[in-house]
Design a protein around this motif. Sequence first.
Motif, PDB file in Angstrom:
ATOM      1  N   ASP A 120       0.873  -1.172   0.000  1.00 23.49           N
ATOM      2  CA  ASP A 120       0.000   0.000   0.000  1.00 23.49           C
ATOM      3  C   ASP A 120       0.907   1.217   0.000  1.00 23.49           C
ATOM      4  N   VAL A 121       0.887   1.991  -1.084  1.00 21.94           N
ATOM      5  CA  VAL A 121       1.826   3.108  -1.213  1.00 21.94           C
ATOM      6  C   VAL A 121       1.418   4.321  -0.383  1.00 21.94           C
ATOM      7  N   THR A 122       0.380   4.186   0.420  1.00 22.19           N
ATOM      8  CA  THR A 122       0.043   5.232   1.380  1.00 22.19           C
ATOM      9  C   THR A 122       0.397   4.823   2.798  1.00 22.19           C
ATOM     10  N   ASP A 123       1.090   3.685   2.950  1.00 19.47           N
ATOM     11  CA  ASP A 123       1.434   3.156   4.273  1.00 19.47           C
ATOM     12  C   ASP A 123       2.937   2.925   4.361  1.00 19.47           C
ATOM     13  N   GLU A 124       3.597   3.630   5.275  1.00 17.12           N
ATOM     14  CA  GLU A 124       5.055   3.566   5.389  1.00 17.12           C
ATOM     15  C   GLU A 124       5.549   2.159   5.688  1.00 17.12           C
ATOM     16  N   GLU A 125       4.934   1.479   6.636  1.00 14.14           N
ATOM     17  CA  GLU A 125       5.380   0.140   6.999  1.00 14.14           C
ATOM     18  C   GLU A 125       5.258  -0.827   5.833  1.00 14.14           C
ATOM     19  N   SER A 126       4.161  -0.706   5.092  1.00 17.70           N
ATOM     20  CA  SER A 126       3.934  -1.575   3.942  1.00 17.70           C
ATOM     21  C   SER A 126       4.987  -1.337   2.866  1.00 17.70           C
ATOM     22  N   MET A 127       5.312  -0.088   2.604  1.00 20.41           N
ATOM     23  CA  MET A 127       6.320   0.221   1.584  1.00 20.41           C
ATOM     24  C   MET A 127       7.694  -0.295   1.985  1.00 20.41           C
ATOM     25  N   ARG A 128       8.061  -0.074   3.231  1.00 22.60           N
ATOM     26  CA  ARG A 128       9.364  -0.554   3.718  1.00 22.60           C
ATOM     27  C   ARG A 128       9.465  -2.075   3.623  1.00 22.60           C
ATOM     28  N   ALA A 129       8.400  -2.742   4.013  1.00 21.36           N
ATOM     29  CA  ALA A 129       8.425  -4.207   4.019  1.00 21.36           C
ATOM     30  C   ALA A 129       8.591  -4.752   2.610  1.00 21.36           C
TER      31      ALA A 129
ATOM     32  N   THR B 229      -1.313   8.941  -2.957  1.00 23.00           N
ATOM     33  CA  THR B 229      -1.036   7.800  -3.835  1.00 23.00           C
ATOM     34  C   THR B 229      -0.177   8.205  -5.019  1.00 23.00           C
ATOM     35  N   ASN B 230      -0.639   9.195  -5.778  1.00 24.50           N
ATOM     36  CA  ASN B 230      -0.013   9.531  -7.056  1.00 24.50           C
ATOM     37  C   ASN B 230       1.344  10.216  -6.916  1.00 24.50           C
ATOM     38  N   VAL B 231       1.529  10.974  -5.847  1.00 26.14           N
ATOM     39  CA  VAL B 231       2.746  11.792  -5.709  1.00 26.14           C
ATOM     40  C   VAL B 231       3.607  11.338  -4.529  1.00 26.14           C
ATOM     41  N   PHE B 232       3.033  11.338  -3.330  1.00 21.91           N
ATOM     42  CA  PHE B 232       3.846  11.028  -2.147  1.00 21.91           C
ATOM     43  C   PHE B 232       4.201   9.541  -2.074  1.00 21.91           C
TER      44      PHE B 232
END
Length: 277
Positions: free
Chosen positions: A53-62, A103-106
Amino acid sequence: MTAVLITGTSSGIGRAAAQRLVRRPDLTVYATARKTETITELAESGARVLPLDVTDEESMRAAVEAVEAEHGAVGVLVNNAGFGEYGTIEETRLDGVRRQFETNVFGLSRMTQLVLPGMREAGRGRIVNIGSMGGRLVFPAGGYYHASKYAVEALTDALRFETAPFGIKVSLVEPGLIRTRFSGDAAQNLADSAVPSGPYAALNSAVDHQISESFRSKLLAAPPEVVATAIERAITAARPRSRYVVTPAAKVLVHTRRLLGGRFFDAYLRVQFKTAP
């Protein structure tokens, strides 16, 4: 084997890209989505599946750490996840606009930040950002969506220059109208934001009609596979282009807007959407 991490593969361009790239023996494709049950078909085709989920820091890191644990670094990042929040500037609720920019930018920006240290250490890498012809021109009732894609244009141009000394190549893919669920989602967002008897009712109706007709047109719209082809070129070319404009109609519109200027394009929009001068 080069590890390719693609965001937003549950449908449309992301799914088509994963399906195309997984056929290549030199690539290991990581297909991602918020709900992995939506991409089981890609797993069956040979892709590795990760929740993201590109709006969730933990998800992106994982997700990035999972790829790096096996390959040392993400070899290619395809920033595809995105959606369109449609409606007039006055009527559109800003909470939806904020979600769109997350989603689109950050999300795109944070995914890029997370993969870059590994790419720099490896001395190579590719980042392919999925923009839009909507980052080069603007249609009414799409201002907030276009703003997000203009932001992707600027970020990509800066990133391409900043990362070149480290052997990292950056490209922007700018699709025109692509037959995915994007059009249906955009139309629904427009309907949700519009005030039926408000001052923009006629314009919103015209925009809704144009969305429906344009995305159904075989002349104006194309299947997502054509974008997947451009993504593959950006990934595999020895000297990838900085931009890949996808679909003949998009190329005509982008270059017409650039060459003839804002006054001409406004006149074209007045005819297209039948608004007063």
